[in-house]
Design an enzyme around this catalytic site. Sequence first.
Site, PDB file in Angstrom:
ATOM      1  N   GLN A  23      45.443  43.680  41.785  1.00  0.00           N
ATOM      2  CA  GLN A  23      44.456  43.660  42.865  1.00  0.00           C
ATOM      3  C   GLN A  23      43.271  42.874  42.340  1.00  0.00           C
ATOM      4  OE1 GLN A  23      44.727  44.587  45.850  1.00  0.00           O
ATOM      5  NE2 GLN A  23      45.726  46.558  46.104  1.00  0.00           N
ATOM      6  N   SER A  24      42.649  42.086  43.212  1.00  0.00           N
ATOM      7  CA  SER A  24      41.616  41.169  42.727  1.00  0.00           C
ATOM      8  C   SER A  24      40.417  41.892  42.152  1.00  0.00           C
ATOM      9  CB  SER A  24      41.143  40.270  43.849  1.00  0.00           C
ATOM     10  OG  SER A  24      42.190  39.453  44.248  1.00  0.00           O
ATOM     11  N   THR A  25      39.938  42.937  42.839  1.00  0.00           N
ATOM     12  CA  THR A  25      38.733  43.590  42.349  1.00  0.00           C
ATOM     13  C   THR A  25      38.991  45.080  42.198  1.00  0.00           C
ATOM     14  OG1 THR A  25      37.954  44.008  44.554  1.00  0.00           O
ATOM     15  CG2 THR A  25      37.251  41.954  43.558  1.00  0.00           C
ATOM     16  N   GLN A  65      41.381  42.241  38.421  1.00  0.00           N
ATOM     17  CA  GLN A  65      40.991  40.905  37.980  1.00  0.00           C
ATOM     18  C   GLN A  65      41.372  39.896  39.042  1.00  0.00           C
ATOM     19  OE1 GLN A  65      41.189  39.459  34.213  1.00  0.00           O
ATOM     20  NE2 GLN A  65      41.575  41.401  33.197  1.00  0.00           N
TER      21      GLN A  65
END
Length: 695
Positions: A23-25, A65
Amino acid sequence: MNDLHQKVQASHLKRNAYLYVRQSTLRQVFENTESTKRQYGLRQRAVALGWTEERVIVIDTDLGQSGASSDREGFQRLVSEVGMGHAGIVLGLEVSRLARNSMDWHRLLEICALTATLICDEDGVYDPAHFNDRLLLGLKGTMSEAELHVLRARLQGGILNKARRGELEMRPPVGLVYNSEGVLVLDPDRQVQHSLRWLFSTFARTGSACATVKAARQEHLAFPRRCARGAHKGELLWAELDHSQVLSVLHNPRYAGAFVYGRSQSRRSVDGATRVQRMPQDEWITLILDAHEGYICWDEFERNKQRLHGSAQAMGADRRRGPPREGPALLQGLVLCGRCGKRMTVRYHSRHGQLCPEYVCQREGIEHGEAICQRVPGTGVDQAIGALLVEAINPVALEVTLAVQRELQSRFDEADRLRHAHVERAQYECDLAQRRYMRVDPDNRLVADSLEAQWNEKLRAFGEASEEYARRREQDARVLTDEQRSAILSLASDFPRLWSDPGTADRDRKRMVRLLLEDVTLNRGEQISLQIRFKGGASRTLLLALPLCSWKQHVTPSAIVDQIDRLLDNHTTAQIADILNARGLTAGAGASFHRRLVARLVRDYRLKPRLERLRERGMLTLSEVASALQVTPHTVKIWLRHGLLRAHPYSDKNECLYEPPGEDAPRKAQGAKLAMRRLDGRVVVERAKEVQYAT
Ligand SMILES: [Zn+2]
């Protein structure tokens, strides 16, 4: 589904299945749990395709990240597992999630194709070795990157529009806050306001950021900062003021009530790092004056900037390693501090019309207004470095280097002969195998086949041997021609000449130093130690005595004072000055001796005066001699002139003390008015009524 199972082969099932979850954040990790659940759900998919539970390996170290960031440990692990052929299949929710950066994605596809690794997402299973699948996967990756781009462009377009109107809310610097209507106002906290006003007025008074830091430290003032990130984001912290904070406050146009957007731009560099670059004022995207309240007016802001710019040129330019400049300090930009490891800067002092360099470690001092770390007088250091370079690049040293090189060369030649023999042998064996093959009866297939195989083998060996020979020969060919050798030797004689030529500019001398030296680490203790690193790895250590401080330089060495003490027994001050000069000695600051200087030294060092010494040896004054001889002082002088008495001068005005008259002393005579006598072969007539010669 049939098609899927055709792609999954037994060879794939023997290897592991890798499930990549990202997951991006961190926020998405917590809020978008559905997506995370779906990603983990793919595990069942792998099981359905035939992998056992324990062969499905989940890589979820990249949770939180962004795909666009380059240091995703999990993704790198995935790539290496695929590269080593451990993976039979790679699973991801949308394959585009594997890598949001197109370059990474295509690299992964290549590696998957090479190692026959399958890729699986919610839509199906792909074999990157198949052209159609690869095309589809490539498209998915491109689409995903495009999606990211469109998203970003839309967001940034919105931001830019707001910024152009001056309505964009940006994190205000400390001292300014948004009120409930969204208007930027001065921080209602009186202490914060007071601190900022103090900073601006102190800078206006002192005109220097460094002096402002020092003043804050003297008054033990704490300064507010707003925490930009982390658990305490947005909170006020009070800490000591430092130099960079003063600079950032003075350079920030928002304190002058201006709305600004686009003061800096971030650029991605080749090594993947992001660099922030400050833009000049005329390239700012938005600048709206008097947009809100401020602590100073725009004119004062401009004035402050100019003053800072002025002192940056005078002081700051030398701090980092820049191009060589005109000043004589040889090691400008090459010196490191032996105490703290920071780069030292150059300061010049004018002495007797000459610039004397001094190397100073002042970075910490500037930043926190503390005492500077260390300072090293530069003249001696520069001289030592110059001497070292001239010594290192002399004909003898280079001749030795070249001799070693020649020696190696002769060994190369020997090795070359051996290697060449090896090639010749391979050639011979190859020819032999060929002849044997040619001679055999073609009907005898069995023999012919085995001879052909032998011939092939020998051909291969010959090819390898000659390739190896050519490669090694090329390596060894890095030898010097006579021309190059003489060029190097002439450099050896040219360098010292060029170095000491007064016509050579300081800047050029510095360029030469930079070609030869990597850096120099200075440490000032009892002595000055120089750790010199040459380009190419060699290093040297030099120890220099600390130069004497100014007053000590003017002190006459004690050995010379001792000599004066001894000389005083037999010589006057003028004579002593001549003797010392003749011996090549100099007074403290390199000056030559003269009468008055010696007299002053006698006085200052409380040496026993010559007069006293003569008196101690029993010498008499004029009147004492006169009364001892019972003549007038005038007569004594005449007798002295004729060498009848002996005297020793004690001053430079011909004043002397007389040796006490002995048995052979002249006596007063009666009668004769004039006396004639021989003196040095001449006849002298003199008024000598009182003279009676002893002989
Ligand atoms: Zn230091």
